[in-house]
Design an enzyme around this catalytic site. Structure first.
Site, mmCIF file in Angstrom:
data_model
loop_
_atom_site.group_PDB
_atom_site.id
_atom_site.type_symbol
_atom_site.label_atom_id
_atom_site.label_comp_id
_atom_site.label_asym_id
_atom_site.label_seq_id
_atom_site.Cartn_x
_atom_site.Cartn_y
_atom_site.Cartn_z
ATOM 1 C CE LYS A 1 41.036 -50.302 -73.279
ATOM 2 N NZ LYS A 1 42.329 -50.602 -72.688
ATOM 3 C CB CYS B 1 44.755 -45.646 -74.093
ATOM 4 S SG CYS B 1 45.949 -46.852 -74.673
HETATM 5 N N1 SAJ Z 1 47.926 -38.227 -66.682
HETATM 6 C C1 SAJ Z 1 47.667 -37.020 -66.059
HETATM 7 N N2 SAJ Z 1 47.262 -37.041 -64.757
HETATM 8 C C2 SAJ Z 1 47.130 -38.201 -64.057
HETATM 9 C C3 SAJ Z 1 47.380 -39.434 -64.702
HETATM 10 C C4 SAJ Z 1 47.766 -39.415 -66.025
HETATM 11 O O1 SAJ Z 1 47.775 -35.944 -66.661
HETATM 12 O O2 SAJ Z 1 46.797 -38.133 -62.877
HETATM 13 C C5 SAJ Z 1 48.348 -38.251 -68.103
HETATM 14 C C6 SAJ Z 1 49.657 -38.991 -68.334
HETATM 15 O O3 SAJ Z 1 50.756 -38.160 -68.067
HETATM 16 C C7 SAJ Z 1 49.547 -39.361 -69.793
HETATM 17 C C8 SAJ Z 1 48.058 -39.630 -69.948
HETATM 18 O O4 SAJ Z 1 47.423 -39.027 -68.840
HETATM 19 O O5 SAJ Z 1 49.908 -38.301 -70.642
HETATM 20 C C9 SAJ Z 1 47.686 -41.103 -70.000
HETATM 21 O O6 SAJ Z 1 48.488 -41.842 -69.105
HETATM 22 P P1 SAJ Z 1 47.916 -42.912 -68.070
HETATM 23 O O7 SAJ Z 1 49.046 -43.355 -67.236
HETATM 24 O O8 SAJ Z 1 46.749 -42.327 -67.363
HETATM 25 O O9 SAJ Z 1 47.314 -44.056 -68.975
HETATM 26 P P2 SAJ Z 1 47.892 -44.917 -70.219
HETATM 27 O O10 SAJ Z 1 47.413 -44.301 -71.480
HETATM 28 O O11 SAJ Z 1 49.344 -45.161 -70.096
HETATM 29 O O12 SAJ Z 1 47.125 -46.294 -69.963
HETATM 30 C C10 SAJ Z 1 45.705 -46.310 -69.905
HETATM 31 C C11 SAJ Z 1 45.279 -47.172 -68.692
HETATM 32 N N3 SAJ Z 1 43.849 -47.003 -68.474
HETATM 33 C C12 SAJ Z 1 43.338 -46.792 -67.238
HETATM 34 O O13 SAJ Z 1 44.024 -46.672 -66.234
HETATM 35 C C13 SAJ Z 1 41.849 -46.719 -67.114
HETATM 36 C C14 SAJ Z 1 45.621 -48.637 -68.952
HETATM 37 O O14 SAJ Z 1 45.150 -49.452 -67.907
HETATM 38 C C15 SAJ Z 1 45.032 -49.109 -70.296
HETATM 39 O O15 SAJ Z 1 45.382 -50.445 -70.575
HETATM 40 C C16 SAJ Z 1 45.599 -48.217 -71.377
HETATM 41 O O16 SAJ Z 1 45.185 -46.868 -71.117
HETATM 42 C C17 SAJ Z 1 45.065 -48.704 -72.716
HETATM 43 O O17 SAJ Z 1 45.862 -49.287 -73.483
HETATM 44 O O18 SAJ Z 1 43.878 -48.570 -73.000
#
Ligand code: SAJ
Length: 405
Positions: free
Chosen positions: A198, A252
């Site tokens: 995880k 996360c």
């Molecule tokens: N972000 C970027 N660039 C990207 C993708 C995201 O800057 O290309 C930023 C987003 O804007 C945001 C942050 O990253 O600020 C996190 O967003 P996210 O959409 O990447 O992830 P979370 O936090 O919403 O959800 C993640 C997911 N983990 C993965 O994809 C490995 C989700 O599947 C998990 O369940 C969740 O964390 C968790 O609860 O752990």
């Protein structure tokens, strides 16, 4: 019967999903007003498909209470923050929930921890609780959640999952429970491996985003278009770079990788650097906005607004959001509260100078920093009435007055 402990972003949809798939579920949370809201028939956050799921679960007989139940299976889904000083996991909420479970759990009950925990946490913090209470009859399982805010309900049904159990029989039983609604593959492993996978999944994403963010800085210095570079590089069959942005928020991606840095400070150097790179983005963006102000001849900071408070698009969650990080960085430099802020997804007042309509927001502004590409504005620069835009997420097109990262 299953008692889901903690009715937040993960616990609530999980409880609703199980209930609507024929499992008898009671949801427990220590927050009385949250329980009252649910009992009044309202959900506590916005998420595609949640309202329908809520109705189905109510029809199926789900109940919400502040009391722990006497039942055979508990699912603990409470927050696991990290200690900001030593970066290690703070397992106090998990431990408190398990203690409460042990007060009522009948002999042979199963306690599933869904909260994200660092590898070894269950051994180090939860097992001793069972031992101190002489409850080695209670079986521990780790079933880390994987659903992404913005698409939680669909992912809850379709994502593959991991079940970590040191007793294979118990693992099999819990796998069957999750298979009641989960259509993905369920991998059965031991607790410590489940804990590690995880954290590794979120660390992978953090590191990939950090790489994209560093590329954005390199391309700025070298006068190249980072988005074009990533778009083309990603055409390679073995390259898949994520997108740079204003920083990384949520509960996360900016949090979980610190667990590894905290536990392995001598070894997890690359991960530490990735986190620092992501964390540098809000301040970097401020310097980019300052540059835009100079070019546009804007001297008065009150002419600059910030659109978006949530940590990403089309969610209402502001935890660790890049906007909050950015305002904090300003605060450290004596500029607190000077930027007007608007987010259509955030009804409560979270920061000073926050307004609650686009009209009020745009009044007198000359530059907007678009921190979040909510659907309301994505691809529609005209939504901002023609003012110049700083666009760190590359969602506003390529107009003359659009400043990218
Ligand atoms: N972000 C970027 N660039 C990207 C993708 C995201 O800057 O290309 C930023 C987003 O804007 C945001 C942050 O990253 O600020 C996190 O967003 P996210 O959409 O990447 O992830 P979370 O936090 O919403 O959800 C993640 C997911 N983990 C993965 O994809 C490995 C989700 O599947 C998990 O369940 C969740 O964390 C968790 O609860 O752990």
């Amino acid at each position: 019967m299953v008692n889901v402990i903690g009715l937040g972003y993960i616990g609530l949809p999980t409880a609703l999903m199980m209930a609507s798939h024929g499992v008898e579920v009671v949801g427990t949370d220590y927050n009385e007003s949250l329980v009252a809201t649910l009992n009044a028939g309202k959900t506590t956050f916005k998420e595609e498909g949640m309202d329908e799921l809520f109705v189905d679960a109510l029809k199926a007989g789900i109940r919400f209470t502040t009391d722990y139940q006497v039942c055979d299976t508990y699912i603990v889904s409470v927050p696991t923050p990290y200690d900001r000083l030593d970066k290690k996991i703070d397992a106090k909420y998990v431990v408190a929930a398990v203690l409460n479970v042990l007060d009522v759990a009948p002999e042979g009950a199963t306690c599933v921890i869904e909260s994200t925990v660092s590898p070894g946490t269950i051994d180090r913090f939860v097992l001793p609780v069972l031992e101190s209470r002489k409850r080695s009859d209670v079986a521990l399982v780790h079933a880390p959640e994987r659903i992404i805010p913005g698409n939680m309900v669909a992912e809850l049904m379709h994502n593959n999952r991991t079940i970590g159990a040191d007793d294979p029989e118990v693992g099999k039983r819990v796998t069957e429970l999750y298979a009641s609604f989960c259509q993905g593959e369920i991998a059965l492993t031991d607790i410590r491996t489940a804990e590690m996978t995880k954290v590794v999944e979120n660390t992978f994403r953090a590191v990939n985003i950090a790489f994209a963010n560093e590329l954005a800085k390199v391309c700025r210095v070298g006068d190249m278009d980072v988005y074009e570079v990533i778009r083309i590089a990603n055409k390679h069959p073995r390259v898949s770079i994520l997108q740079p942005g204003p920083g990384v928020g949520g509960h996360c991606i900016p949090v979980d990788p610190w667990f590894l840095v905290g536990d392995y400070p001598e070894t997890a150097n690359f991960i530490r650097l990735a986190l620092q790179t992501n964390f540098s983005m809000p301040a970097y963006l401020l310097s980019r906005a300052r540059q835009a102000m100079r070019e546009l001849g804007i001297e008065d900071v009150s002419k600059v607004g910030v659109y978006g408070l949530t940590y990403k698009e089309d969610v209402d969650d502001v935890r660790e959001s890049p906007t909050l990080q950015m305002l904090e960085a300003m605060d450290e430099h004596l500029c607190a509260g000077s930027l007007r802020v608007y987010d259509p997804w955030v009804e409560d007042d979270v920061v000073p100078n926050q307004v609650h309509s686009m009209e009020e927001f745009l009044d007198g502004l000359e530059l907007v920093i678009v921190m979040v590409g909510h659907s309301q504005v994505k691809g529609r620069p005209e939504a901002f009435g023609g003012v110049a835009l700083v666009d760190p997420r590359n969602v506003m097109g390529d107009g003359d007055n659009v400043y990218k990262l």
